[in-house]
Design a protein around this motif. Structure first.
Motif, PDB file in Angstrom:
ATOM      1  N   LYS A 112       0.859  -1.175   0.000  1.00  0.00           N
ATOM      2  CA  LYS A 112       0.000   0.000   0.000  1.00  0.00           C
ATOM      3  C   LYS A 112       0.900   1.232   0.000  1.00  0.00           C
ATOM      4  CE  LYS A 112      -3.893   2.047   2.464  1.00  0.00           C
ATOM      5  NZ  LYS A 112      -4.785   1.919   3.637  1.00  0.00           N
ATOM      6  N   TYR A 113       0.612   2.154  -0.915  1.00  0.00           N
ATOM      7  CA  TYR A 113       1.409   3.364  -1.066  1.00  0.00           C
ATOM      8  C   TYR A 113       0.516   4.586  -0.960  1.00  0.00           C
ATOM      9  CZ  TYR A 113       4.820   0.142  -3.169  1.00  0.00           C
ATOM     10  OH  TYR A 113       5.684  -0.891  -3.404  1.00  0.00           O
ATOM     11  N   SER A 114       1.153   5.708  -0.670  1.00  0.00           N
ATOM     12  CA  SER A 114       0.464   6.982  -0.582  1.00  0.00           C
ATOM     13  C   SER A 114       1.356   8.044  -1.224  1.00  0.00           C
ATOM     14  CB  SER A 114       0.214   7.307   0.894  1.00  0.00           C
ATOM     15  OG  SER A 114      -0.244   8.617   1.066  1.00  0.00           O
ATOM     16  N   VAL A 115       0.768   8.893  -2.066  1.00  0.00           N
ATOM     17  CA  VAL A 115       1.504   9.989  -2.696  1.00  0.00           C
ATOM     18  C   VAL A 115       1.018  11.287  -2.057  1.00  0.00           C
ATOM     19  CG1 VAL A 115       1.969  11.200  -4.869  1.00  0.00           C
ATOM     20  CG2 VAL A 115       1.818   8.694  -4.828  1.00  0.00           C
ATOM     21  N   VAL A 116       1.964  12.070  -1.549  1.00  0.00           N
ATOM     22  CA  VAL A 116       1.611  13.253  -0.755  1.00  0.00           C
ATOM     23  C   VAL A 116       2.571  14.404  -1.040  1.00  0.00           C
ATOM     24  CG1 VAL A 116       0.759  11.763   1.118  1.00  0.00           C
ATOM     25  CG2 VAL A 116       3.074  12.659   1.248  1.00  0.00           C
ATOM     26  N   GLN A 134      -2.545  14.303  25.055  1.00  0.00           N
ATOM     27  CA  GLN A 134      -2.549  14.486  26.516  1.00  0.00           C
ATOM     28  C   GLN A 134      -3.968  14.753  27.025  1.00  0.00           C
ATOM     29  OE1 GLN A 134       0.212  17.650  27.376  1.00  0.00           O
ATOM     30  NE2 GLN A 134       1.999  16.446  26.783  1.00  0.00           N
ATOM     31  N   HIS A 135      -4.792  15.362  26.194  1.00  0.00           N
ATOM     32  CA  HIS A 135      -6.153  15.723  26.599  1.00  0.00           C
ATOM     33  C   HIS A 135      -7.198  14.656  26.278  1.00  0.00           C
ATOM     34  CE1 HIS A 135      -4.285  19.687  26.902  1.00  0.00           C
ATOM     35  NE2 HIS A 135      -5.293  20.002  27.690  1.00  0.00           N
ATOM     36  N   ILE A 136      -6.999  13.890  25.190  1.00  0.00           N
ATOM     37  CA  ILE A 136      -8.055  12.955  24.786  1.00  0.00           C
ATOM     38  C   ILE A 136      -7.581  11.507  24.643  1.00  0.00           C
ATOM     39  CG2 ILE A 136      -9.321  14.792  23.587  1.00  0.00           C
ATOM     40  CD1 ILE A 136      -8.413  13.488  20.912  1.00  0.00           C
ATOM     41  N   GLY A 137      -6.282  11.257  24.829  1.00  0.00           N
ATOM     42  CA  GLY A 137      -5.766   9.902  24.643  1.00  0.00           C
ATOM     43  C   GLY A 137      -5.443   9.640  23.175  1.00  0.00           C
ATOM     44  N   TRP A 138      -5.317   8.369  22.832  1.00  0.00           N
ATOM     45  CA  TRP A 138      -4.950   7.979  21.470  1.00  0.00           C
ATOM     46  C   TRP A 138      -6.037   8.387  20.484  1.00  0.00           C
ATOM     47  CZ3 TRP A 138      -6.813   5.137  17.449  1.00  0.00           C
ATOM     48  CH2 TRP A 138      -5.890   4.856  16.420  1.00  0.00           C
ATOM     49  N   PHE A 139      -5.647   8.686  19.247  1.00  0.00           N
ATOM     50  CA  PHE A 139      -6.599   8.990  18.179  1.00  0.00           C
ATOM     51  C   PHE A 139      -5.976   8.614  16.842  1.00  0.00           C
ATOM     52  CE2 PHE A 139      -4.256  12.808  19.363  1.00  0.00           C
ATOM     53  CZ  PHE A 139      -3.680  13.194  18.165  1.00  0.00           C
ATOM     54  N   ASN A 140      -6.826   8.433  15.824  1.00  0.00           N
ATOM     55  CA  ASN A 140      -6.346   8.086  14.482  1.00  0.00           C
ATOM     56  C   ASN A 140      -5.479   9.206  13.930  1.00  0.00           C
ATOM     57  OD1 ASN A 140      -8.019   5.914  14.853  1.00  0.00           O
ATOM     58  ND2 ASN A 140      -8.941   6.028  12.837  1.00  0.00           N
ATOM     59  N   SER A 141      -4.387   8.827  13.319  1.00  0.00           N
ATOM     60  CA  SER A 141      -3.363   9.689  12.703  1.00  0.00           C
ATOM     61  C   SER A 141      -2.468  10.379  13.733  1.00  0.00           C
ATOM     62  CB  SER A 141      -3.959  10.691  11.698  1.00  0.00           C
ATOM     63  OG  SER A 141      -4.504  11.820  12.323  1.00  0.00           O
ATOM     64  N   LEU A 148       6.532   9.792  -1.860  1.00  0.00           N
ATOM     65  CA  LEU A 148       5.903   8.478  -1.895  1.00  0.00           C
ATOM     66  C   LEU A 148       6.094   7.853  -0.516  1.00  0.00           C
ATOM     67  CD1 LEU A 148       4.584   6.123  -3.522  1.00  0.00           C
ATOM     68  CD2 LEU A 148       6.929   5.333  -3.986  1.00  0.00           C
ATOM     69  N   ARG A 149       4.979   7.466   0.096  1.00  0.00           N
ATOM     70  CA  ARG A 149       5.050   6.781   1.384  1.00  0.00           C
ATOM     71  C   ARG A 149       4.596   5.330   1.180  1.00  0.00           C
ATOM     72  NH1 ARG A 149       1.636   9.722   5.651  1.00  0.00           N
ATOM     73  NH2 ARG A 149       0.043   9.051   4.205  1.00  0.00           N
ATOM     74  N   LYS A 150       5.145   4.437   1.979  1.00  0.00           N
ATOM     75  CA  LYS A 150       4.811   3.012   1.896  1.00  0.00           C
ATOM     76  C   LYS A 150       4.282   2.584   3.260  1.00  0.00           C
ATOM     77  CE  LYS A 150       7.053  -1.207   0.195  1.00  0.00           C
ATOM     78  NZ  LYS A 150       8.345  -1.716  -0.324  1.00  0.00           N
ATOM     79  N   PHE A 151       3.220   1.787   3.255  1.00  0.00           N
ATOM     80  CA  PHE A 151       2.617   1.350   4.511  1.00  0.00           C
ATOM     81  C   PHE A 151       3.464   0.265   5.154  1.00  0.00           C
ATOM     82  CE2 PHE A 151      -0.557  -0.735   7.238  1.00  0.00           C
ATOM     83  CZ  PHE A 151      -1.071   0.380   7.888  1.00  0.00           C
ATOM     84  N   ASP A 152       3.819   0.478   6.404  1.00  0.00           N
ATOM     85  CA  ASP A 152       4.592  -0.484   7.178  1.00  0.00           C
ATOM     86  C   ASP A 152       3.608  -1.286   8.035  1.00  0.00           C
ATOM     87  OD1 ASP A 152       6.033  -1.698   9.366  1.00  0.00           O
ATOM     88  OD2 ASP A 152       7.718  -0.357   8.938  1.00  0.00           O
ATOM     89  N   GLU A 153       3.437  -2.546   7.685  1.00  0.00           N
ATOM     90  CA  GLU A 153       2.463  -3.399   8.384  1.00  0.00           C
ATOM     91  C   GLU A 153       2.773  -3.551   9.871  1.00  0.00           C
ATOM     92  OE1 GLU A 153      -0.437  -4.679   7.732  1.00  0.00           O
ATOM     93  OE2 GLU A 153      -0.507  -4.075   5.640  1.00  0.00           O
ATOM     94  N   SER A 154       4.054  -3.627  10.227  1.00  0.00           N
ATOM     95  CA  SER A 154       4.392  -3.831  11.640  1.00  0.00           C
ATOM     96  C   SER A 154       4.090  -2.586  12.471  1.00  0.00           C
ATOM     97  CB  SER A 154       5.856  -4.242  11.796  1.00  0.00           C
ATOM     98  OG  SER A 154       6.708  -3.226  11.322  1.00  0.00           O
ATOM     99  N   LEU A 155       4.270  -1.413  11.894  1.00  0.00           N
ATOM    100  CA  LEU A 155       3.983  -0.165  12.612  1.00  0.00           C
ATOM    101  C   LEU A 155       2.545   0.305  12.404  1.00  0.00           C
ATOM    102  CD1 LEU A 155       7.254   1.829  11.792  1.00  0.00           C
ATOM    103  CD2 LEU A 155       6.677   0.666  13.929  1.00  0.00           C
ATOM    104  N   LYS A 156       1.869  -0.267  11.406  1.00  0.00           N
ATOM    105  CA  LYS A 156       0.521   0.163  11.026  1.00  0.00           C
ATOM    106  C   LYS A 156       0.506   1.658  10.707  1.00  0.00           C
ATOM    107  CE  LYS A 156      -1.344  -3.872  11.705  1.00  0.00           C
ATOM    108  NZ  LYS A 156      -1.322  -4.725  10.533  1.00  0.00           N
ATOM    109  N   GLN A 157       1.511   2.065   9.917  1.00  0.00           N
ATOM    110  CA  GLN A 157       1.727   3.482   9.636  1.00  0.00           C
ATOM    111  C   GLN A 157       2.413   3.640   8.280  1.00  0.00           C
ATOM    112  OE1 GLN A 157       0.885   5.923  12.051  1.00  0.00           O
ATOM    113  NE2 GLN A 157       1.209   7.246  10.301  1.00  0.00           N
ATOM    114  N   PHE A 158       2.056   4.699   7.546  1.00  0.00           N
ATOM    115  CA  PHE A 158       2.795   5.026   6.330  1.00  0.00           C
ATOM    116  C   PHE A 158       4.139   5.632   6.725  1.00  0.00           C
ATOM    117  CE2 PHE A 158      -1.366   5.156   4.116  1.00  0.00           C
ATOM    118  CZ  PHE A 158      -1.037   4.415   2.992  1.00  0.00           C
TER     119      PHE A 158
END
Length: 184
Positions: free
Chosen positions: A3-7, A27-34, A154-164
């Motif tokens: 999975k790739y992302s162009v940004v 710090q105020h709301i805990g974990w969140f997406n992105s 170009l970013r590539k998705f790292d499955e182990s980190l679950k992050q581009f």
């Protein structure tokens, strides 16, 4: 399949400022997406086999080489109905980036895109509940960022980190467009 992302990405100083905002919000709301995503303006995402990388990287390199480095100013926070809270470019920067995003999408014809975007925004958080979105709105009220965009990334998705992760950068060189075909 990868999975790739162009940004488009801002400079390192701006990336760090956005990172600090994300940490403050956490710090105020805990974990969140992105939360752990580096600041970027998504143009498109796609899936492709690794053996096709040379092919699509050549195309991205050519597209980037025909775009000039450009400056961006962001002066407001905004949000989408889906709970995304983001930094918004000013009108001039937003118009310029929208044009460039459309150009990249139009010229990357050999890449099968799964997600496309022509609404430039730097996400702070995604998929916030209404309550957490309200906290973000109260926490962040004023912003002024100025930076140059010098690469198509170009970013590539790292499955182990679950992050581009940043994978390759293609410099914006402002060369004249290639004209295909013959003059004879």
């Amino acid at each position: 399949m990868n999975k790739y992302s162009v940004v488009f990405m801002p400079d390192l100083q701006t990336i760090e400022k956005v990172k600090q905002m994300k940490l403050l919000l956490a710090q105020h709301i805990g974990w969140f997406n992105s939360k752990n995503s580096l600041a970027h303006f998504t143009i498109f995402e796609f899936f492709e086999d690794e053996n096709q990388e040379d092919k699509f990287c050549l195309q991205l390199d050519r597209i980037a080489s025909e775009i000039n480095t450009f400056n961006v100013q962001c002066d407001a926070f905004d949000w989408f109905d889906n709970g995304a809270f983001y930094i918004k470019p000013n009108e001039v920067s937003g118009t310029k980036m929208t044009e460039l995003m459309k150009q990249v999408l139009k010229e990357s014809i050999q890449i099968k895109k799964t997600i496309t975007n022509t609404n430039p925004h730097l996400s702070i958080a995604r998929r916030l509940s209404p309550e957490k979105l309200e906290i973000a709105k109260q926490l962040f009220t004023n912003i002024h960022l100025e930076f140059a965009v010098t690469n198509l990334t170009l970013r590539k998705f790292d499955e182990s980190l679950k992050q581009f992760m940043v994978y390759r950068e293609f410099p914006l060189l402002g060369k004249p467009k290639e004209i295909q075909g013959s003059l004879f």
